[in-house]
Design a protein around this motif. Structure first.
Motif, mmCIF file in Angstrom:
data_model
loop_
_atom_site.group_PDB
_atom_site.id
_atom_site.type_symbol
_atom_site.label_atom_id
_atom_site.label_comp_id
_atom_site.label_asym_id
_atom_site.label_seq_id
_atom_site.Cartn_x
_atom_site.Cartn_y
_atom_site.Cartn_z
ATOM 1 N N SER A 575 0.800 -1.228 0.000
ATOM 2 C CA SER A 575 0.000 0.000 0.000
ATOM 3 C C SER A 575 0.832 1.278 0.000
ATOM 4 O O SER A 575 0.441 2.271 -0.580
ATOM 5 C CB SER A 575 -0.960 -0.004 1.186
ATOM 6 N N ARG A 576 2.019 1.273 0.639
ATOM 7 C CA ARG A 576 2.759 2.536 0.783
ATOM 8 C C ARG A 576 4.071 2.598 -0.006
ATOM 9 O O ARG A 576 4.905 3.446 0.284
ATOM 10 C CB ARG A 576 3.044 2.788 2.266
ATOM 11 N N GLN A 578 4.292 3.283 -3.142
ATOM 12 C CA GLN A 578 4.148 4.252 -4.243
ATOM 13 C C GLN A 578 3.170 5.338 -3.775
ATOM 14 O O GLN A 578 2.555 5.192 -2.720
ATOM 15 C CB GLN A 578 3.642 3.579 -5.531
ATOM 16 N N ALA A 579 3.085 6.406 -4.582
ATOM 17 C CA ALA A 579 2.272 7.556 -4.156
ATOM 18 C C ALA A 579 0.811 7.142 -3.954
ATOM 19 O O ALA A 579 0.182 7.511 -2.957
ATOM 20 C CB ALA A 579 2.375 8.660 -5.190
ATOM 21 N N LYS A 580 0.292 6.348 -4.869
ATOM 22 C CA LYS A 580 -1.126 5.978 -4.775
ATOM 23 C C LYS A 580 -1.254 4.685 -3.974
ATOM 24 O O LYS A 580 -0.555 3.714 -4.238
ATOM 25 C CB LYS A 580 -1.687 5.779 -6.197
ATOM 26 N N LYS A 581 -2.143 4.691 -2.994
ATOM 27 C CA LYS A 581 -2.282 3.496 -2.155
ATOM 28 C C LYS A 581 -2.976 2.367 -2.919
ATOM 29 O O LYS A 581 -3.949 2.603 -3.633
ATOM 30 C CB LYS A 581 -3.073 3.828 -0.901
ATOM 31 N N ILE A 582 -2.441 1.163 -2.756
ATOM 32 C CA ILE A 582 -3.030 -0.009 -3.421
ATOM 33 C C ILE A 582 -3.347 -1.056 -2.362
ATOM 34 O O ILE A 582 -2.529 -1.329 -1.474
ATOM 35 C CB ILE A 582 -2.040 -0.661 -4.411
ATOM 36 N N TYR A 583 -4.531 -1.632 -2.478
ATOM 37 C CA TYR A 583 -4.929 -2.662 -1.513
ATOM 38 C C TYR A 583 -5.308 -3.947 -2.237
ATOM 39 O O TYR A 583 -5.455 -3.962 -3.478
ATOM 40 C CB TYR A 583 -6.111 -2.168 -0.673
ATOM 41 N N ASP A 586 -7.897 -3.919 -4.935
ATOM 42 C CA ASP A 586 -7.512 -3.313 -6.214
ATOM 43 C C ASP A 586 -6.848 -4.346 -7.115
ATOM 44 O O ASP A 586 -7.140 -4.400 -8.318
ATOM 45 C CB ASP A 586 -6.534 -2.142 -5.978
#
Ligand SMILES: Cc1cc2nc3c(=O)[nH]c(=O)nc-3n(C[C@H](O)[C@H](O)[C@H](O)COP(=O)(O)O)c2cc1C
Length: 658
Positions: A575-576, A578-583, A586
């Protein structure tokens, strides 16, 4: 004169010894303190492994006597009274508290000489002759993803198997279901029990089922009032002239079969429990994460020795750990109470116990019961304290009920210490004070090992909880117990918690889709180890999520090794990084077509982890996947598709709300 000198020498030596021993005690290494904990457990709970000498020193009552005391505490010795059974199914102790309240109120309302109320943990359902009972009131909580508490499962299965439709036609019943609206299957266990009782009695409940959201006492009291009102108006009970069979049954079934007088051992299908845990030695403890900065996750892999326990687990099961409170937090509370800890109090079974032991081993000193504030209201005298307490407990705002948002908000961010410190004018009676605390409950950890790999070992995966609140350091009770206060070689009290609602498919060829971010990956490590050992050919797909690839990717090497052996399809969301959070939800959506194809092949889906947000987000992702991939599928149809998967045990969740 010589006698006087001798007496003086004796006294000086005694004082010196007491002082010296205390001094040593404070410097004793952790190992020694652990031994004390073991000894304490041996004296205070019924260990199946214990011997006659190790039991009953502090608790003068035998397990059988203790059980009798609990069952008959609201009963009369008058042999021609009417009889009621108040039964409870509990995981964390609240339903027992509620059942006691029901029993107490029944007894008070009708008078002990007119009604004999027996209080029964559903664990002991087999001592009851169900055809002779006329009225049962059941208080039962829901646990896991909508399942019955462990100790009530055999009651449910046993009654279902033993009695045909309408066979218990003389039995009237009413159910109080306890739960939490935050969970998808609110009060499901109570609903299931009511359905079963309807079927085997051939009648409706004599009072509408109560549904309690968390500890909503006004709802509980309303339900008890309905029960009392109904019993006032309808004669549902006859006098039993022949006395109560229950005591003899209890002695026969529990007394004669017991090994070392331990109740748990008479129920081989239950084995170890809260009351009769197994002391398991810690064999290994290692950090799975990089833990250097305050923001880092601290997650431990802990392996325990089960040899000689007879415990047999399968993937999906959990291991319950009975923790003790952190000494620093206990000390903090003692200071707020102005107590030394040596004060002698009475345990629930009237045996003596020191305040410090009670706070360390028996009571929950974190979560505040709203009733504690009610009690403090009785003993506070400063105008300021009284005003604030009146405001929190204001009847207009809902008093102690769930509706009282001000009270709930206040309690959500405070521990017992904070409340005592805040209302410092309250001069509490120590015995009454401890009676307003909850019992310390076991903590459940998904098992992360396979007994096929090593049946003598079990492993759990523990995220350690430490944080700050109102300017003070706070800790998770069990997680810091495991992290800080026990080490390799220490023995900790545990028992097995079966979870038949989180099981691998019986056919090894069936594909499995596992979604387990953070410590939610624990049962999936067990699944993978088990399936590999069994030579399962079905595809294994895991969606894992954490903050950073290089800091908290749990079991990274092991999972990569499964991938390298061609045994696992692994999808990860950092999730952290990269700039955009990914879960996880996603990356599931990115694999929509692949996931749909697996569902079409009959895949079973498993979700484990946080139930507040993750489980809902993952569920929503499934709805989107199904509605996009299944031809001509509306959202409603996708919802129904997932419901059907769940009904067919192809969509199983093991989630928790913190
Ligand atoms: C791990 C866990 C799972 C739970 N699952 C559910 C659930 O599926 N449905 C529900 O209504 N309540 C659920 N609850 C809430 C409990 O039923 C509720 O806190 C209840 O008061 C506990 O009573 P007990 O102490 O007698 O077990 C869950 C609580 C925990 C800690």
């Amino acid at each position: 004169m010589t006698l006087l000198v001798l007496l003086l020498v004796f006294l000086v030596t005694a004082v010196y010894l007491v002082f010296f021993c205390n001094l040593c005690d404070s410097k004793k290494p952790d190992k020694f303190k652990e031994k004390r904990f073991e000894n304490f457990l041996l004296k205070n709970i019924d260990l199946s492994v214990g011997t006659a000498e190790t039991q009953g020193k502090k608790n003068t009552l035998s397990p059988l006597e203790r059980l009798k005391q609990e069952v008959f505490q609201y009963s009369s010795s008058n042999i021609s009274t009417k009889r009621v059974l108040v039964a409870y199914g509990t995981e964390y102790g609240f339903s027992r508290e509620v059942a006691k309240k029901i029993a107490e109120q029944l007894s008070q309302h009708f008078g002990k000489d007119h009604i004999s109320v027996r209080l029964l943990n559903l664990l002991h359902w087999e001592i009851v002759d169900w055809k002779r009972e006329e009225l049962i009131l059941v208080a039962c909580s829901t646990t896991g993803d909508g399942v019955l508490p462990n100790e009530a499962k055999d009651f449910y299965d046993g009654l279902k198997e033993k009695f045909k439709e309408g066979e218990l036609q003389n039995l009237n019943f009413a159910v109080l279901a306890l739960g939490d609206r935050g969970y998808p299957h609110f009060c499901r266990a109570g609903k299931l029990l009511e359905e079963l009782l309807k079927k085997i009695t051939g009648r409706e409940a004599f009072v509408v089922r109560g549904e309690v959201d968390q500890e909503d006492w006004p709802v509980i009291e309303e339900w008890i009032d309905s029960v009392l009102g109904c019993l006032d108006n309808h004669d549902l009970l006859t006098c039993m002239e022949n006395g109560d069979y229950l005591e003899a049954s209890l002695e026969m079934k529990v007394g004669t079969n017991s090994v070392n007088g331990c109740i748990g051992s008479t129920f081989p299908n239950v084995g170890y429990s809260k009351e009769t845990p197994f002391l398991a030695k810690i064999l290994e403890k290692r950090l799975l994460t990089k833990y250097e900065f305050p923001d880092d996750k601290e997650v431990l892999h802990i392996e325990l020795d089960l040899s000689s326990s007879g415990i047999q687990y399968i993937p999906g099961d959990a291991l319950a750990v009975l923790p003790k409170n952190c000494p620093r937090q206990v000390q903090r509370l003692l200071v707020a109470l102005g107590a030394t800890g040596e004060e002698e109090l009475s345990n629930s079974d009237n045996s003596p116990i020191s305040l410090k032991d009670m706070l360390t081993y028996n009571l929950d000193i974190k979560n505040v019961k709203p009733e504690l504030l009610m009690y403090l209201r009785q003993c506070a005298y400063s105008d300021n304290d009284l005003k604030l307490l009146d405001d929190l407990l204001d009847v207009e705002k809902g008093g102690l009920s769930k509706k009282n948002g001000v009270l709930r908000g206040y309690l959500a961010s405070r521990e017992v210490y904070d409340v005592l410190a805040e209302f410092s004018s309250a001069s509490v009676d120590l015995q009454k004070f401890v009676e307003h605390l909850r019992p310390l409950s076991p903590r459940y950890y998904s098992i992360s090992s396979s007994s096929l790999v090593n049946s003598n070992r079990v492993s759990i995966t523990v995220a350690v909880v430490r944080y700050e609140l109102l300017g003070l350091d706070r800790v998770g009770v069990a997680t810091t117990y495991l992290a800080d206060r026990v080490d390799v070689g220490s023995k900790i009290p545990v028992f097995l918690s079966k979870n038949d609602n989180f099981r691998l498919p019986s056919a090894g060829s069936t594909p499995v889709i596992m979604i387990g971010p953070g410590t939610g990956v624990a049962p999936f490590r067990a699944f993978l180890l088990e399936r590999e050992r069994m030579g399962s050919t079905g595809r294994n797909v895991l969606f894992f999520g954490c903050r950073h690839k290089d800091r908290d990717f749990l079991y990274a090497e092991e999972l990569q090794a499964f991938v390298d052996r061609g045994f696992l399809d692994l999808f990860v969301a950092f999730s952290r990084d990269q700039a955009k959070k990914i879960y996880v939800q996603d990356i599931m959506l990115e694999q929509s077509a692949f996931l749909w194809s697996l569902l079409e092949q009959g895949a079973h889906v498993y979700v484990c982890g946080d139930g507040t947000k993750m489980a809902n987000d993952v569920h929503e992702a499934w709805i989107r996947i199904v509605s996009c991939q299944k031809p001509d599928c509306s959202r409603e149809e996708a919802l129904e598709f997932m419901d059907a998967l769940e009904r067919n045990s192809r969509y199983q969740r093991d989630v928790w709300i913190t």
